[in-house]
Design a protein around this motif. Structure first.
Motif, PDB file in Angstrom:
ATOM      1  N   LEU A  21     -10.064  75.050  33.079  1.00  0.00           N
ATOM      2  CA  LEU A  21     -10.954  73.897  33.150  1.00  0.00           C
ATOM      3  C   LEU A  21     -10.802  72.988  31.927  1.00  0.00           C
ATOM      4  N   ALA A  22     -10.597  73.587  30.760  1.00  0.00           N
ATOM      5  CA  ALA A  22     -10.364  72.788  29.550  1.00  0.00           C
ATOM      6  C   ALA A  22      -9.073  71.983  29.690  1.00  0.00           C
ATOM      7  N   GLU A  23      -8.062  72.588  30.296  1.00  0.00           N
ATOM      8  CA  GLU A  23      -6.803  71.886  30.548  1.00  0.00           C
ATOM      9  C   GLU A  23      -7.028  70.746  31.547  1.00  0.00           C
ATOM     10  N   PHE A  24      -7.763  71.009  32.603  1.00  0.00           N
ATOM     11  CA  PHE A  24      -8.064  69.966  33.592  1.00  0.00           C
ATOM     12  C   PHE A  24      -8.800  68.801  32.932  1.00  0.00           C
ATOM     13  N   LEU A  25      -9.724  69.109  32.021  1.00  0.00           N
ATOM     14  CA  LEU A  25     -10.488  68.054  31.365  1.00  0.00           C
ATOM     15  C   LEU A  25      -9.557  67.129  30.579  1.00  0.00           C
ATOM     16  N   GLN A  26      -8.565  67.691  29.911  1.00  0.00           N
ATOM     17  CA  GLN A  26      -7.631  66.853  29.159  1.00  0.00           C
ATOM     18  C   GLN A  26      -6.751  66.023  30.092  1.00  0.00           C
ATOM     19  N   HIS A  27      -6.375  66.583  31.238  1.00  0.00           N
ATOM     20  CA  HIS A  27      -5.629  65.798  32.234  1.00  0.00           C
ATOM     21  C   HIS A  27      -6.494  64.643  32.755  1.00  0.00           C
ATOM     22  N   LEU A  28      -7.767  64.917  32.961  1.00  0.00           N
ATOM     23  CA  LEU A  28      -8.686  63.889  33.427  1.00  0.00           C
ATOM     24  C   LEU A  28      -8.824  62.777  32.383  1.00  0.00           C
ATOM     25  N   VAL A  29      -8.960  63.160  31.115  1.00  0.00           N
ATOM     26  CA  VAL A  29      -9.050  62.173  30.036  1.00  0.00           C
ATOM     27  C   VAL A  29      -7.796  61.293  30.026  1.00  0.00           C
ATOM     28  N   GLU A  30      -6.632  61.914  30.137  1.00  0.00           N
ATOM     29  CA  GLU A  30      -5.381  61.150  30.121  1.00  0.00           C
ATOM     30  C   GLU A  30      -5.287  60.203  31.319  1.00  0.00           C
ATOM     31  N   ALA A  31      -5.789  60.638  32.462  1.00  0.00           N
ATOM     32  CA  ALA A  31      -5.779  59.783  33.655  1.00  0.00           C
ATOM     33  C   ALA A  31      -6.731  58.604  33.489  1.00  0.00           C
ATOM     34  N   GLU A  32      -7.803  58.795  32.716  1.00  0.00           N
ATOM     35  CA  GLU A  32      -8.796  57.740  32.542  1.00  0.00           C
ATOM     36  C   GLU A  32      -8.478  56.790  31.387  1.00  0.00           C
ATOM     37  N   ARG A  33      -7.615  57.200  30.484  1.00  0.00           N
ATOM     38  CA  ARG A  33      -7.288  56.347  29.329  1.00  0.00           C
ATOM     39  C   ARG A  33      -6.859  54.927  29.706  1.00  0.00           C
ATOM     40  N   PRO A  34      -6.001  54.745  30.719  1.00  0.00           N
ATOM     41  CA  PRO A  34      -5.601  53.373  31.052  1.00  0.00           C
ATOM     42  C   PRO A  34      -6.765  52.486  31.499  1.00  0.00           C
ATOM     43  N   GLU A  43      -7.434  64.820  21.725  1.00  0.00           N
ATOM     44  CA  GLU A  43      -8.268  65.571  22.659  1.00  0.00           C
ATOM     45  C   GLU A  43      -9.692  65.042  22.643  1.00  0.00           C
ATOM     46  N   ILE A  44     -10.244  64.920  23.823  1.00  0.00           N
ATOM     47  CA  ILE A  44     -11.636  64.508  23.981  1.00  0.00           C
ATOM     48  C   ILE A  44     -12.299  65.501  24.929  1.00  0.00           C
ATOM     49  N   PHE A  45     -13.494  65.928  24.570  1.00  0.00           N
ATOM     50  CA  PHE A  45     -14.266  66.793  25.450  1.00  0.00           C
ATOM     51  C   PHE A  45     -15.543  66.037  25.800  1.00  0.00           C
ATOM     52  N   TYR A  46     -15.593  65.522  27.019  1.00  0.00           N
ATOM     53  CA  TYR A  46     -16.761  64.772  27.463  1.00  0.00           C
ATOM     54  C   TYR A  46     -18.015  65.643  27.445  1.00  0.00           C
ATOM     55  N   TYR A  47     -17.835  66.925  27.666  1.00  0.00           N
ATOM     56  CA  TYR A  47     -18.953  67.844  27.738  1.00  0.00           C
ATOM     57  C   TYR A  47     -18.470  69.255  27.442  1.00  0.00           C
ATOM     58  N   ASP A  48     -19.417  70.137  27.196  1.00  0.00           N
ATOM     59  CA  ASP A  48     -19.142  71.544  26.949  1.00  0.00           C
ATOM     60  C   ASP A  48     -19.148  72.249  28.312  1.00  0.00           C
ATOM     61  N   ILE A  49     -17.974  72.619  28.790  1.00  0.00           N
ATOM     62  CA  ILE A  49     -17.850  73.183  30.136  1.00  0.00           C
ATOM     63  C   ILE A  49     -18.615  74.498  30.257  1.00  0.00           C
ATOM     64  N   GLN A  50     -18.536  75.331  29.231  1.00  0.00           N
ATOM     65  CA  GLN A  50     -19.258  76.608  29.279  1.00  0.00           C
ATOM     66  C   GLN A  50     -20.767  76.369  29.388  1.00  0.00           C
ATOM     67  N   GLU A  51     -21.260  75.383  28.664  1.00  0.00           N
ATOM     68  CA  GLU A  51     -22.678  75.043  28.737  1.00  0.00           C
ATOM     69  C   GLU A  51     -23.058  74.588  30.154  1.00  0.00           C
ATOM     70  N   LEU A  52     -22.171  73.813  30.785  1.00  0.00           N
ATOM     71  CA  LEU A  52     -22.428  73.374  32.158  1.00  0.00           C
ATOM     72  C   LEU A  52     -22.491  74.568  33.110  1.00  0.00           C
ATOM     73  N   ILE A  53     -21.574  75.531  32.924  1.00  0.00           N
ATOM     74  CA  ILE A  53     -21.545  76.720  33.786  1.00  0.00           C
ATOM     75  C   ILE A  53     -22.848  77.507  33.653  1.00  0.00           C
TER      76      ILE A  53
END
Length: 158
Positions: A21-34, A43-53
């Motif tokens: 999921l952390a890897e997916f988040l970085q792919h998502l960030v890269e897709a949104e950069r443009p 690296e950007i973490f929009y949120y704490d994934i473990q906290e969300l879980i």
């Protein structure tokens, strides 16, 4: 790659899914950069994934094919504004499907499951944010019943 939709399993995320999921988040960030000139480099973490879980007001789902995680998304119960019709609403975020698995209905299946979870909480409105220029995502969300509501605008002044 075309996957057989019958092989797709949607399930709640667990701590063992965190590295993927952390890897997916970085792919998502890269897709949104443009689409977003305000994002910092690196690296950007929009949120704490473990906290969300762990959060009882949030449902994080993963999509698996043959025990491989290929997509994810979450919904979170949020409070509406005092002037809005709905006291609470479900907010969807972290929608991601690995590029080689797109076009197989995985996002739609994730969205359906997220909507069902929100309904099970007694809530009947769901919202999300998507970049205005992300036409592919907008079309996908519109197919699933979403409608545009508001546009956020910005400008650099200095």
């Amino acid at each position: 790659m075309s996957a057989n939709i019958k092989n797709i399993v949607i399930r709640p995320a667990t701590d063992s899914d965190l590295p993927q999921l952390a890897e997916f988040l970085q792919h998502l960030v890269e897709a949104e950069r443009p689409f977003d000139p305000t994002l910092k480099e690196g690296e950007i973490f929009y949120y704490d994934i473990q906290e969300l879980i762990l959060d009882k007001a949030t449902e994080v789902l993963v999509a698996e094919i043959d025990n491989q995680i290929v997509g994810c998304g979450y919904t979170q119960i949020r409070s509406g504004k005092e002037y809005e019709k709905h006291e609470s609403f479900g907010y969807i975020g972290f929608m991601f499907v690995k590029p080689e698995f797109r076009g197989n209905g995985i996002s739609r299946l994730l969205l359906q499951n997220l909507k069902e979870w929100v309904l099970s909480q007694g809530i009947t409105e769901i919202r999300l944010q998507v970049y205005h220029e992300n036409e592919a995502a907008i079309k996908a969300y519109e197919k699933d019943g979403f409608k545009k509501l508001i546009t956020t605008m910005r400008c650099d002044i200095g």
